[in-house]
Design a protein around this motif. Structure first.
Motif, PDB file in Angstrom:
ATOM      1  N   TYR A   1       5.715   3.650  -0.527  1.00  0.00           N
ATOM      2  CA  TYR A   1       5.019   2.465  -1.031  1.00  0.00           C
ATOM      3  C   TYR A   1       5.730   1.257  -0.435  1.00  0.00           C
ATOM      4  O   TYR A   1       6.926   1.052  -0.641  1.00  0.00           O
ATOM      5  CB  TYR A   1       5.085   2.435  -2.554  1.00  0.00           C
ATOM      6  CG  TYR A   1       4.243   1.356  -3.182  1.00  0.00           C
ATOM      7  CD1 TYR A   1       2.870   1.516  -3.311  1.00  0.00           C
ATOM      8  CD2 TYR A   1       4.809   0.174  -3.643  1.00  0.00           C
ATOM      9  CE1 TYR A   1       2.088   0.540  -3.884  1.00  0.00           C
ATOM     10  CE2 TYR A   1       4.036  -0.809  -4.220  1.00  0.00           C
ATOM     11  CZ  TYR A   1       2.683  -0.627  -4.340  1.00  0.00           C
ATOM     12  OH  TYR A   1       1.897  -1.617  -4.912  1.00  0.00           O
TER      13      TYR A   1
ATOM     14  N   LYS B   1       2.298   0.982   8.892  1.00  0.00           N
ATOM     15  CA  LYS B   1       3.124   0.923   7.687  1.00  0.00           C
ATOM     16  C   LYS B   1       4.500   1.486   8.010  1.00  0.00           C
ATOM     17  O   LYS B   1       4.625   2.571   8.564  1.00  0.00           O
ATOM     18  CB  LYS B   1       2.471   1.721   6.567  1.00  0.00           C
ATOM     19  CG  LYS B   1       3.208   1.672   5.253  1.00  0.00           C
ATOM     20  CD  LYS B   1       2.404   2.318   4.143  1.00  0.00           C
ATOM     21  CE  LYS B   1       2.275   3.802   4.337  1.00  0.00           C
ATOM     22  NZ  LYS B   1       1.609   4.452   3.188  1.00  0.00           N
TER      23      LYS B   1
ATOM     24  N   SER C   1       0.858  -1.179   0.000  1.00  0.00           N
ATOM     25  CA  SER C   1       0.000   0.000   0.000  1.00  0.00           C
ATOM     26  C   SER C   1       0.891   1.225   0.000  1.00  0.00           C
ATOM     27  O   SER C   1       2.073   1.158   0.312  1.00  0.00           O
ATOM     28  CB  SER C   1      -0.920   0.015   1.226  1.00  0.00           C
ATOM     29  OG  SER C   1      -0.166   0.188   2.406  1.00  0.00           O
TER      30      SER C   1
END
Length: 459
Positions: free
Chosen positions: A89, A174, A80
């Motif tokens: 990314y 993330k 993602s």
């Protein structure tokens, strides 16, 4: 009596680093930590869009503060991130179970709601009137009562001493792309992308791609390699293009591949530049426009691009058919329906579909914004008129029209006055100077004499 003892929720937060050296090998886990690790794995496999893409690093970390207790690991999952320039990314995430401790346990109907679930009265314990429960909620779901990702019930306490008298949350962060040491044995100075199958890395002098067997898939010959959701973009000798994992070139070479942050382009399209020309490519790296365009601007209306051509003209192109719809010497997008255009020295207004709103017969058209409304100043034979909503509000009566205190100051033969947004005169055009004061408008006949007008007449 059933009591929900441990509560989990799912959230996304961006962070950009996670030191793997702070983690321990899963071989060092005690029984309680193994239980937490399995619970964490069940949680993320339920949440993942494709559980086959999930890979767990064989490491974990336990940390405790006076207010919380957490159990963490690192995973690969579906990538993602952002196509915007500089967006992160990644397929690498930190997965966590976090407990916020409470000082006093909550008591309901004589039962202590803790992770041990012990009853506060002997009768409840004797009758085994307690059900121990774990319920994991998907906080990413915006509904008032989000669905349960995972639940488990038992008539015995769960091994969760670190979570005693607390509630839990499940979170995924993330983080920067990391190499799992259990898959990738070689350490590289830089990792630009990694998943359980391949990684984009630097050897210190160039970029290449390796797999999890330490085999080189793409040789270390490139100035840069990006894998950002559109494909693998390589840069060599100043030219950028797309390749596959066999180092086969998939697209033309470009001077620049542009990622923009506005949403007018679809996710499966990119802007590219080669020399003076620009174009749009799709996921198959096919160019959508014909040759001859030097700039592109996406418009937030009816799938349109505003382009500039090599011949100096501007054109509107449909992003549905990729055909040029119309062109003029200049085109300026004014609102969702209106274009201000000029051709052969004359100006006019057209709709987004090129239907005439104001014929191209005028010497110039400018615009003013007041009170969040758009007005046009139209010039013909050296005289100006005010225009709005497909009608002229005044005749061609003025030498200048400018914004003034939410209305318009107009000039004719060196004298000034005021008109409102309906074109009505609120101060006659006969003064040498006009000011706006707290008490109203002061219209000066000369340096000393003036007339006063009420500002409320504007509204």
């Amino acid at each position: 009596m059933k009591i929900s003892l441990l509560f989990f929720c799912f959230i996304f937060v961006n962070i950009f680093s996670q030191d793997l050296s702070t983690y321990k090998s899963i071989k060092a886990m005690n029984n309680e930590e193994k239980w937490m690790y399995e619970l964490l794995k069940k949680s993320i496999l339920r949440k993942s869009k494709d559980s086959g893409e999930v890979h767990f690093f064989p490491i974990y970390k336990v940390s405790e503060t006076p207010d919380s207790y957490s159990f963490s690991t690192i995973i690969y999952d579906l990538p993602s991130g952002s196509n915007c320039a500089g967006g992160l990314y990644t397929s690498t995430y930190s997965a966590n179970l976090i407990s916020k401790k409470i000082i006093e346990p909550k008591i309901k109907n004589g039962i202590v709601a803790s992770s041990y679930g012990r009853g506060s009265d002997k009768k409840a314990e004797e009758n085994r009137n307690i059900t121990y429960a774990i319920e994991i909620y998907d906080q990413d779901d915006t509904r008032m009562h989000p669905p349960v990702l995972y639940s488990k019930y038992s008539d015995k306490p769960f091994p969760s001493s670190g979570f005693k008298n607390g509630t839990m949350s499940y979170s995924v962060f993330k983080i920067e792309n990391k190499l799992d040491p259990s898959l990738y044995k070689t350490v590289y100075p830089s990792v630009l992308y990694a998943n359980k199958n391949f990684a984009v890395v630097s050897n210190g002098t160039a970029f290449g791609i390796v797999n999890n067997k330490d085999e080189t898939l793409v040789p270390f010959q490139y100035q840069m390699i990006k894998n950002d959701g559109f494909g693998i973009q390589a840069t060599e000798k100043g030219k950028s293009f797309f390749i596959d994992l066999r180092n086969k070139k998939l697209s033309r070479e470009y001077d620049n591949i542009i990622r923009t942050c506005f949403s007018s382009y679809k996710d499966n399209q990119l802007e590219v530049r080669a020399g003076k020309n620009v174009n749009i490519i799709d996921l198959h790296y096919q160019e959508k426009l014909g040759p001859g365009y030097t700039s592109l601007q996406a418009l937030s209306l009816k799938n349109r691009l505003l382009t500039k051509k090599e011949n100096g003209k501007q054109a509107i192109v449909s992003t549905e058919t990729w055909k040029e719809l119309y062109s003029y010497n200049t085109i300026e997008n004014m609102d969702y329906e209106t274009m201000l255009v000029s051709d052969h020295g004359k100006y006019g207004l057209v709709s987004v579909d090129d239907k005439k709103i104001l014929d191209l017969i005028y010497d110039h058209i400018g615009y003013l914004i007041t009170s969040s409304q758009l007005f046009y100043v139209v010039k013909q034979n050296n005289a100006l008129a005010l225009y709005k909503d497909k009608k002229f509000l005044t005749g061609f009566d003025y030498d200048s029209i400018t914004n003034f205190d939410s209305v318009f100051k107009v000039e004719k033969k060196g004298k000034f006055g005021l008109i409102n947004g309906k074109g009505e005169v609120i101060v006659p055009v006969k003064y040498v100077r006009i000011t706006a004061e707290k008490g109203g408008y002061y219209a000066y006949k000369n340096s000393e004499k003036f007339d006063q007008y009420d500002r409320k007449e504007n509204y």
